[in-house]
Design a protein around this motif. Structure first.
Motif, PDB file in Angstrom:
ATOM      1  N   SER B  44       0.815  -1.201   0.000  1.00 24.23           N
ATOM      2  CA  SER B  44       0.000   0.000   0.000  1.00 24.23           C
ATOM      3  C   SER B  44       0.857   1.263   0.000  1.00 24.23           C
ATOM      4  CB  SER B  44      -0.887  -0.001   1.248  1.00 24.23           C
ATOM      5  OG  SER B  44      -1.221   1.306   1.596  1.00 24.23           O
ATOM      6  N   GLU B  46      -0.105   4.164   0.628  1.00 21.41           N
ATOM      7  CA  GLU B  46      -0.478   5.005   1.771  1.00 21.41           C
ATOM      8  C   GLU B  46       0.328   4.631   3.007  1.00 21.41           C
ATOM      9  OE1 GLU B  46      -2.738   3.546  -0.173  1.00 21.41           O
ATOM     10  OE2 GLU B  46      -4.417   4.892  -0.604  1.00 21.41           O
ATOM     11  N   LEU B  49       3.908   5.715   2.584  1.00 21.09           N
ATOM     12  CA  LEU B  49       3.970   7.175   2.657  1.00 21.09           C
ATOM     13  C   LEU B  49       3.845   7.660   4.098  1.00 21.09           C
ATOM     14  CD1 LEU B  49       4.351   9.370   0.584  1.00 21.09           C
ATOM     15  CD2 LEU B  49       1.877   9.558   0.360  1.00 21.09           C
ATOM     16  N   PHE B  50       2.963   7.034   4.857  1.00 15.27           N
ATOM     17  CA  PHE B  50       2.761   7.436   6.257  1.00 15.27           C
ATOM     18  C   PHE B  50       4.053   7.248   7.053  1.00 15.27           C
ATOM     19  CE2 PHE B  50       1.608   6.561  10.683  1.00 15.27           C
ATOM     20  CZ  PHE B  50       0.871   7.696  10.976  1.00 15.27           C
ATOM     21  N   GLU B  77       2.105  11.810  -3.436  1.00 16.32           N
ATOM     22  CA  GLU B  77       0.776  12.316  -3.077  1.00 16.32           C
ATOM     23  C   GLU B  77      -0.039  12.691  -4.307  1.00 16.32           C
ATOM     24  OE1 GLU B  77       1.839  15.315  -0.223  1.00 16.32           O
ATOM     25  OE2 GLU B  77       1.394  13.971   1.471  1.00 16.32           O
ATOM     26  N   LEU B  80      -1.201   9.559  -5.919  1.00 20.12           N
ATOM     27  CA  LEU B  80      -2.326   8.992  -5.146  1.00 20.12           C
ATOM     28  C   LEU B  80      -3.629   9.702  -5.495  1.00 20.12           C
ATOM     29  CD1 LEU B  80      -1.287   8.308  -1.428  1.00 20.12           C
ATOM     30  CD2 LEU B  80      -2.183   6.677  -3.113  1.00 20.12           C
ATOM     31  N   GLU B  81      -3.558  11.017  -5.547  1.00 22.42           N
ATOM     32  CA  GLU B  81      -4.745  11.796  -5.893  1.00 22.42           C
ATOM     33  C   GLU B  81      -5.265  11.415  -7.269  1.00 22.42           C
ATOM     34  OE1 GLU B  81      -4.329  16.080  -5.620  1.00 22.42           O
ATOM     35  OE2 GLU B  81      -3.572  15.853  -3.573  1.00 22.42           O
ATOM     36  N   LEU B  85      -1.791   4.128  -8.373  1.00 24.27           N
ATOM     37  CA  LEU B  85      -1.200   3.506  -7.187  1.00 24.27           C
ATOM     38  C   LEU B  85       0.225   3.021  -7.421  1.00 24.27           C
ATOM     39  CD1 LEU B  85      -4.194   1.501  -5.637  1.00 24.27           C
ATOM     40  CD2 LEU B  85      -3.395   3.833  -5.161  1.00 24.27           C
ATOM     41  N   ALA B  88       2.501   5.971  -7.341  1.00 19.15           N
ATOM     42  CA  ALA B  88       2.545   6.474  -5.969  1.00 19.15           C
ATOM     43  C   ALA B  88       3.465   5.601  -5.117  1.00 19.15           C
ATOM     44  CB  ALA B  88       1.142   6.487  -5.370  1.00 19.15           C
ATOM     45  N   ARG B  89       3.365   4.306  -5.321  1.00 18.84           N
ATOM     46  CA  ARG B  89       4.170   3.378  -4.536  1.00 18.84           C
ATOM     47  C   ARG B  89       5.662   3.561  -4.835  1.00 18.84           C
ATOM     48  NH1 ARG B  89       6.114  -1.723  -4.437  1.00 18.84           N
ATOM     49  NH2 ARG B  89       5.927  -2.768  -2.421  1.00 18.84           N
ATOM     50  N   ALA B  92       6.827   6.781  -3.300  1.00 19.80           N
ATOM     51  CA  ALA B  92       6.877   6.647  -1.832  1.00 19.80           C
ATOM     52  C   ALA B  92       8.114   5.845  -1.417  1.00 19.80           C
ATOM     53  CB  ALA B  92       5.612   5.988  -1.317  1.00 19.80           C
TER      54      ALA B  92
END
Lengths: 125, 118, 272
Positions: B44, B46, B49-50, B77, B80-81, B85, B88-89, B92
């Motif tokens: 993920s 997200e 990224l977190f 980010e 992701l928007e 994915l 984004a991955r 990240a």
């Protein structure tokens, strides 16, 4: 050796294009020369936002290179083991903690495959 | 809660960076690479990224944050928007690598600077 | 016994923190004297132009029409203008604020922090009910240009009281710490490699780095302070720049200016 040859070819093409503008149009229709890993490595090494090697190193065909690092010449004689050269580019501090050479691999300035291409190029010098 | 997570991540990163240092003398380098991070990380973006943001904030608190980290966080980010994915991955993961390296640098330099004083 | 050992350990760990700024400064100066045996220390106040004759001549030609002259004139007017309460900047400084830049930054024992000239100007404004100026703005550039101009020819005389040692030491650490993705310390370029060529640019010595601020930099197309240059340097090595007048930059300025003690002030100046 390969690079010298491709350089001569490019120069010849340049001179020809100046002398015979028509032949340039013909040349454009030919399929593009596929860049070798040395060509790719060279463009990473010369790119100010990537390798930027010329900031500190003399390279034979570079304009206004810096002198903070040793000139990049006779690399195969200086690094009989290619892996040692690669390690130097990856993280020069592993050999010399006082070096100011950026750790291109360790700090992810270049990706692993970009480091390999740069090694291909530097090893051809 | 966030403080706890960020502290935990910091320790994790320091541990990871120790492994990195231990391997740095090998000729074929064994440091963190994108491929390895890719294989090791959660799927993920997200989640990655977190964790990465708390590493980044840890480096920032030490005045040791890198431009590359915030740049890649922003790329992740944005992807992701846009619902991309995979992109984004990747971004990240790149951010995570530089965030870890920047914290390792801050940690190492807190003592290493003394060797450079004339 | 264990306590004794522990105490010894603590003592030996904290020992390097008991800095001796004057010993540091002498070693710093000695470094550049031996790196550049034919260049007297004072010459380094011109930065890279002390190290390359051709670049120096170009620069001197530019200085025939100093690009910071307007800033000095504007700054003089600003400086004289009264605040709404009738007071002015002159009331906040020794000697009415003229010819005092050689004493900045200083360590304020009551506030327990380093005060730069820029910060002192804003503290003065706040004291008299005025809103602080933007540290990166033109007004601050003009004011400090004027104050630097009135201090030309004076020599830096920074002091470090015992209470200021930790701020000094923090600045020293910042100077020698590698940062950014490219992994450079200030000292990597301007001490270890001073005089070397980064492409066509010659790397200047840090012993002249505090003397000539604020500076009109043609690259910026404006006058800017030392902290603007800190940000630029940090970003060039891939580190995030900090805020102007952040504690870390003020500490760095404190250390760097102490290293420049005895050097003649020649600001404002111009640089490429």
């Amino acid at each position: 050796m390969n690079r010298n040859l491709s350089m001569i070819l490019r120069l010849t093409a340049l001179v020809a294009s100046i002398l015979f503008p028509v032949s340039l149009a013909l040349a454009e229709e030919l399929p593009e020369v596929i860049p070798t890993s040395i060509d790719k490595g060279r463009s990473i090494a010369f790119n100010r936002n990537a390798g930027n090697c010329l900031s500190c190193h003399f390279v034979v065909d570079a304009e206004l290179p810096g002198n903070l690092g040793p000139p990049l010449i006779q690399m195969q004689a200086r690094f009989p083991d290619r892996a040692v050269l690669r390690a130097q580019i990856w993280n020069a501090a592993s050999q010399n903690p006082d070096t100011i050479m950026p750790p291109y691999g360790k700090h992810n300035i270049l990706t692993e495959s970009e480091v390999d291409l740069v090694v291909d190029y530097i090893y051809s010098l | 809660m966030i403080t706890i997570v960020s502290r935990y991540s910091l320790h994790l990163c320091l541990v990871l960076s120790l492994f990195g240092c231990g391997e740095s003398n090998s000729v074929k380098p064994g440091e963190a690479t994108l491929a390895k991070a890719d294989a090791a990380a959660s799927d993920s973006p997200e989640v990655i990224l977190f964790a990465t943001k708390s590493l980044y904030n840890g480096a920032k608190q030490k005045d040791h944050a890198w431009i590359a980290t915030s740049r890649e966080i922003a790329v992740a980010e944005k992807a992701l928007e846009a619902g991309d994915l995979a992109a984004a991955r990747q971004a990240a993961l790149r951010a995570q690598l530089t965030a870890q390296a920047s914290l390792a640098q801050a940690n190492l330099e807190s003592q290493a600077w003394r060797t450079r004083v004339p | 016994m264990k306590i004794l050992v522990a105490l010894l350990v603590v003592f030996s760990v904290t020992l390097p923190a008991l800095a001796d700024p004057e010993a540091d400064r002498l070693a710093f100066a000695e470094f550049y004297l031996s790196r550049f045996p034919s260049i007297e220390l004072q010459a380094h106040k011109d930065g890279a132009y002390a190290l390359d004759q051709a670049k120096r001549e170009q620069w001197l030609e530019m200085e025939d029409f100093p690009p910071y002259e307007i800033a000095v004139d504007e700054g003089e007017l600003l400086y004289a203008r009264a605040f709404d309460n009738g007071e002015s900047y002159a009331a906040c400084f020794d000697q009415g604020g003229l010819g005092i830049k050689q004493n900045y930054p200083y360590f304020d024992i009551e506030r327990s922090e380093v005060i730069t000239l820029e910060m002192a100007l804003n503290l003065c404004r706040e004291k008299h009910g005025e809103a602080p100026l933007d540290y990166a703005g033109e007004l601050m550039g003009n004011l400090t240009a004027y104050m630097a101009y009135t201090s030309r020819g004076n020599k830096f005389a920074i002091t470090v009281p015992p209470e200021g040692l930790s701020a000094y030491e923090a600045g020293k650490q910042f100077f020698y710490e590698r940062r950014g993705q490219l992994n450079f310390a200030c000292s990597s370029c301007h001490l270890q490699s001073a005089g070397g060529m980064l492409r066509a640019e010659i790397l200047s010595a840090s012993i002249g780095h505090a003397t000539h601020w604020p500076t009109y930099r043609f690259k910026w197309e404006q006058i800017g302070g030392l902290h603007k240059r800190f940000i630029e340097c940090n970003e060039q090595v891939g580190a995030e720049g900090l805020a102007q007048q952040s504690p870390a930059y003020r500490n760095l300025e404190y250390f760097l200016t102490y290293m420049n003690n005895g050097m003649t002030l020649n600001g404002p100046a111009s640089r490429k």
